[in-house]
Scaffold this motif. Structure first.
Motif, PDB file in Angstrom:
ATOM      1  N   ALA A   1      34.310  40.115  48.510  1.00  0.00           N
ATOM      2  CA  ALA A   1      35.547  39.669  48.433  1.00  0.00           C
ATOM      3  C   ALA A   1      36.365  40.211  47.098  1.00  0.00           C
ATOM      4  N   TYR A   2      37.634  40.392  47.192  1.00  0.00           N
ATOM      5  CA  TYR A   2      38.743  40.891  46.286  1.00  0.00           C
ATOM      6  C   TYR A   2      39.681  39.617  46.429  1.00  0.00           C
ATOM      7  N   ARG A   3      39.437  38.547  45.863  1.00  0.00           N
ATOM      8  CA  ARG A   3      40.219  37.436  46.000  1.00  0.00           C
ATOM      9  C   ARG A   3      41.682  37.466  45.394  1.00  0.00           C
TER      10      ARG A   3
ATOM     11  N   ARG B   1      34.437  32.278  56.918  1.00  0.00           N
ATOM     12  CA  ARG B   1      35.949  32.761  56.582  1.00  0.00           C
ATOM     13  C   ARG B   1      36.716  31.951  55.401  1.00  0.00           C
TER      14      ARG B   1
ATOM     15  N   ARG C   1      44.424  47.053  48.311  1.00  0.00           N
ATOM     16  CA  ARG C   1      44.025  45.600  48.306  1.00  0.00           C
ATOM     17  C   ARG C   1      44.782  44.853  47.069  1.00  0.00           C
TER      18      ARG C   1
ATOM     19  N   THR D   1      37.027  34.182  51.928  1.00  0.00           N
ATOM     20  CA  THR D   1      38.232  34.879  51.769  1.00  0.00           C
ATOM     21  C   THR D   1      39.177  34.242  50.875  1.00  0.00           C
ATOM     22  N   ARG D   2      39.480  33.248  50.935  1.00  0.00           N
ATOM     23  CA  ARG D   2      40.561  32.295  50.700  1.00  0.00           C
ATOM     24  C   ARG D   2      40.485  32.618  48.877  1.00  0.00           C
ATOM     25  N   SER D   3      41.728  32.098  48.235  1.00  0.00           N
ATOM     26  CA  SER D   3      41.539  32.277  46.757  1.00  0.00           C
ATOM     27  C   SER D   3      41.013  30.822  46.268  1.00  0.00           C
TER      28      SER D   3
ATOM     29  N   GLU E   1      41.735  40.485  53.081  1.00  0.00           N
ATOM     30  CA  GLU E   1      40.882  39.959  53.749  1.00  0.00           C
ATOM     31  C   GLU E   1      40.982  38.673  54.395  1.00  0.00           C
TER      32      GLU E   1
END
Lengths: 316, 269
Positions: A155-157, A191, B83, A195-197, B95
């Motif tokens: 992830a790259y939130r 998910r 990203r 993925t969420r912040s 994502e």
């Protein structure tokens, strides 16, 4: 807040290197000197020391530490000396080689670090291990564990405070449905957490509690023997209240019969330059005993000394 | 001047020279194509890719191949840049948007592709290459029972391994079978394009160029050419360009052609 203390007048890098060299020289090792120097330098300073030591003496400082020190003390000093990105890469790599209990370390790294810290760890992983973190995690895990861990480490939130309240409502409802059906590894559960912040997840979980009465963690305690469920709980804690998570890890490491040095070393070395102060405050609040006192009671020798220095404990 | 350009204008019953509608439509399309390639070329590559990804997601299933193209033909740092730009532009992560809008087995593939931060060095582990070529072989053999894109191992390999590693897996597969992986995946279009972009990008570029420059290309196919020209920086495209120089000369006109030829000349030679 960090617990690491650096003297206001720091010796020059070459002086530090010279002193360290002296500490290794001759019979035995001057552990106090090593603790004194390395235990009071920040990441940038430590990197410079390593570089200079290597250039001056033609030997990697870490190798020297490996040679001269032993056991828990060695592990703590070596891990501490690495910079945060390399340390995370090192710990993550170790975790992919071990059994499923080390999945928690992967969750810890993936979820308590900021998006950029996790990214730097991934970059350090390329440099050190000549492969990507995600390919190792994917290759060494299977089934539901892989399903959860892979998105977490990749992830790259988004890190802003922007939160969509109606989305929080929808996703709280979704989570509640899946959890009630015991569909813990459902695509949508993964998910949301993958993925969420962090801000969005926080809003979702607040809504969850308001709407359904329980903390989501309580609803995830259905089966104490379910390893996946335990990992999911760690994921949630790491994402929304990391200090509490770390306090729990420390408490369990210290209370355990014989102490879990691995966990103690990991938490202290990875948090000393970030938020060990907050974690220590939480520890005191929860256990009515300062963390440093618990460390003194539970460990000894040079290992204990180094832990205390990193935990900001001034010599009495 | 209008009276001189009899092809563009027609006599109208109300006595003014009216634009010939068909010509006008064509002209607009040509100018737009020119505008698009210029805007795309000038934009910072990260912003460009972030916007392209957002647009493809909005357009839905027929545009998912653009997501594959971008995530698979960029370098690790370029994809990472996209990203970052996405965070800035849209206050979300790419994502989370992909994951919440796409369903089914394609979600797994596309989200994992966009999240990859592939190792880019020369080291490849031979044992893994062999076992993973075998994994492809098995998945393809069982494709009548389960679609290849739903095979966890295939997705794991394609979305986490380095491109060098994947190229070797592709080669290794040829030792196990008469057909190449790409030939076997005719039915699984998105997966096929993923493999193409990762393992044999030249065939992908050649195909897109060829289709766009053929007589009956549709709008999306022509747009694909614009996109490739504006976003690929030499590298894998060099060989492809040379093949199509003559056809570009023949088929493409005007300012758009000048831009194409200019951009390609810079990269190709």
């Amino acid at each position: 807040m960090a617990t690491l203390t650096v003297p206001s007048a720091v010796p020059s890098v070459s002086e530090d290197c010279e002193q360290l060299r002296k500490a290794f020289a001759g019979w035995g090792t001057n552990e106090n000197l090593i603790i004194d120097i390395l235990g009071h330098r920040n990441a940038e300073q430590r990197n410079l020391i390593r570089k200079t030591y290597g250039e001056t003496y033609g030997e990697d400082l870490l190798k020297a530490l490996n040679k001269e020190l032993t056991s828990d003390f060695e592990r703590l000093v070596v891990l501490w000396t690495l910079d945060p990105a390399e340390r995370d890469a090192h710990l993550a790599n170790e975790a992919t080689k071990r059994w499923t209990s080390s999945n928690q370390v992967l969750v810890e790294i993936a979820c308590t670090r900021s998006a950029n810290q996790l990214l730097h760890a991934r970059q350090a992983y390329h440099a050190r291990f000549k492969k990507s973190l995600e390919e190792d995690v994917a290759h060494h895990t299977t089934g539901d564990f892989r399903k959860l861990l892979l998105p977490l480490v990749s992830a790259y939130r988004y890190e802003g405070d922007e939160v969509n309240m109606s989305l929080a409502k929808t996703e709280a409802k979704l989570l509640h449905e899946k959890i009630s059906d015991k569909a813990y590894s459902d695509d949508d559960v993964v998910r949301v957490f993958g993925t969420r912040s962090k801000a969005q997840i926080n809003a979702t979980l607040n809504h969850y509690k308001n709407e359904y009465g329980n903390d989501i963690i309580e609803d995830l305690e259905a089966d104490p023997k379910d390893d996946f469920l335990a990992l999911l709980r760690s994921t949630v804690k790491c994402l929304v209240y990391p200090e509490k998570y770390f306090e729990e890890v420390l408490r369990s490491a210290i209370n355990k019969r014989g102490t879990d040095e691995g966990a103690l070393t990991r938490v202290v070395s990875t948090r000393a330059e970030f938020d060990l102060k907050i974690i220590a405050d939480e520890y005191q609040r929860r256990n009515s005993v300062p963390l440093t006192r618990a460390i003194v009671k539970d460990t000894h020798g040079d290992y204990e000394k180094m832990l205390l220095v990193l935990a900001g404990h001034e010599e009495a | 001047m209008r009276k001189g350009c009899s092809k563009l204008f027609c006599e109208d019953e109300h006595q003014f020279e009216r634009w010939n509608h068909a010509v006008l439509t064509n002209l607009k399309a040509e100018f737009k194509r020119f505008k698009d390639v210029v805007v795309l070329s000038l934009m910072h590559p990260w912003e460009r890719d972030a916007r392209l990804l957002k647009k493809s997601l909005k357009k839905g299933h027929e545009q998912y191949n653009v997501i594959v193209e971008i995530t698979c033909t960029r370098s690790s740092d370029q994809l990472l840049g996209a990203r970052k730009a996405y965070h800035s532009l849209f206050d979300r992560s790419i994502e989370e948007d992909l994951a919440s809008h796409i369903k089914g087995s394609e979600r797994k593939l596309l989200v994992a592709l966009v999240s990859a931060y592939r190792y880019e060095g020369p080291k490849v582990k031979e044992d893994n290459v062999r076992s993973e070529a075998k994994a492809f072989f098995n998945a393809i053999k069982n494709s009548d029972k389960r679609k290849v894109v739903e095979d966890d191992e295939v997705v794991r390999i394609l979305t986490t391994r380095s491109k060098l590693h994947l190229k070797e897996v592709y080669e290794q597969y040829n030792k196990l079978s008469d057909k190449t992986i790409i030939e076997e995946l005719e039915v699984d279009l998105l997966l096929k394009e993923t493999v193409e972009c990762l393992c044999t990008p030249q065939t992908y570029f050649t195909r897109v160029f060829g289709v766009a420059l053929s007589g009956d290309a549709n709008e999306d196919e022509k747009k694909a050419l614009t996109r490739l020209v504006a976003t690929q920086e030499g590298g894998e495209m060099k060989g492809v360009v040379a093949k199509f120089e003559r056809r570009i000369e023949e088929k493409v006109k005007g300012a758009y052609k000048d831009v194409l030829v200019g951009v390609l000349a810079k990269d190709g030679k």
